[in-house]
Design an enzyme around this catalytic site. Structure first.
Site, PDB file in Angstrom:
ATOM      1  N   SER A   1      -0.638  -2.845   2.460  1.00 43.96           N
ATOM      2  CA  SER A   1      -1.772  -3.582   1.908  1.00 43.96           C
ATOM      3  C   SER A   1      -1.308  -5.016   1.762  1.00 43.96           C
ATOM      4  O   SER A   1      -0.097  -5.293   1.758  1.00 43.96           O
ATOM      5  CB  SER A   1      -2.146  -3.005   0.537  1.00 43.96           C
TER       6      SER A   1
ATOM      7  N   TYR B   1      -0.337   0.264  -8.345  1.00 44.06           N
ATOM      8  CA  TYR B   1      -0.685   0.209  -6.924  1.00 44.06           C
ATOM      9  C   TYR B   1       0.146  -0.848  -6.202  1.00 44.06           C
ATOM     10  O   TYR B   1       0.684  -0.591  -5.110  1.00 44.06           O
ATOM     11  CB  TYR B   1      -2.177  -0.098  -6.773  1.00 44.06           C
TER      12      TYR B   1
END
Length: 251
Positions: free
Chosen positions: A142, A155
């Site tokens: 990501s 995360y």
């Protein structure tokens, strides 16, 4: 970017980026083995891949389970005889809230899937690729694996771990014919992004306005970047992040 007669494995392929990648890899000529935890969605993805003219196999599995991962790779080899490329896509998000309010059980679940699960997939994929003398792995990180955002520290930590595993493993196997890279999507129009927007009290349109290109990315755009990294066109690329974010991290 042909993958004719190659065998590709995709985890977390019952929705979103994984589903789009499984279809794109099949459309590029690969035989596709893909996994997920939901049978009905798995059959839907399988139908799309077959309608595109590609062979495929759906294996229900949970990447946080070592036995499931071993079985997934074994079934790939039993069915198609080899494993040429793998897209380790399975992952979950954390609930947006400050670190001191995060629940340890949520943290443990996220790490079990995003980090331990990816480690297990790489471990068994690499074992097979070493026996062949070649292979390509793409890990779904990501832009959160390269920069930080407030409120999602678990995360962000998990995706930084994905980058660490990717870079280190790439060095371990570069001379043994195995390339390992990461794809780093920005804001992509998926169910996960919708949940994130709800969690921060925003809308998809509000988030899209943050992107220099003025729109969310599409899962299919990430999928094409995965096909590129899996193909011989990317034959001199290893240990690298490929950022696909509409310019979001440019500044």
């Amino acid at each position: 970017m042909t993958l004719q007669n190659k065998v590709a494995l995709v985890t977390g392929a019952t929705s979103g980026i994984g589903k789009a990648a499984a279809l794109a890899l099949g459309s590029a000529g690969a035989k596709v083995v893909f996994s997920g935890r939901r049978d009905q969605e798995g059959e839907t993805t399988a139908a799309l891949i077959r309608n595109a003219g590609a062979e495929c196999l759906f294996v229900r599995s949970d990447v946080s389970s070592e036995e499931d991962v071993k079985t997934l790779v074994q079934k790939t080899i039993e069915t198609y005889g080899r494993l040429d490329c793998a897209f380790n896509n399975a992952g979950i998000e954390s609930t947006p809230k400050p670190l001191h309010e995060q629940l340890i059980e949520d943290f443990d679940k996220l790490m079990a899937i995003n980090v331990r699960g990816l480690f297990l997939c790489m471990k068994y994929e690499i074992q097979q690729m070493l026996s062949q003398g070649s292979g390509v792995i793409v890990n779904n990180s990501s832009i959160g694996g390269l920069i930080a955002f407030p409120g999602v520290s678990p995360y962000i930590a998990s995706k930084h771990a994905v980058m660490g595993l990717t870079r280190s493993a790439a060095l371990d196997y570069a001379k043994q014919g195995i390339r390992i890279n990461a794809i780093n999507p920005g804001l992509i129009a998926t169910d996960m992004m919708d949940r994130f927007a709800d969690g921060v009290g925003s809308t998809a349109d509000d988030l899209a306005s943050m992107v220099p290109m003025g729109r969310m990315g599409q899962a299919e755009e990430i999928a094409q970047a995965v096909v590129f990294l899996c193909s011989d066109a990317a034959g001199y690329i290893t240990g690298q992040p490929l950022v696909v974010d509409g310019g979001l991290t440019t500044n």
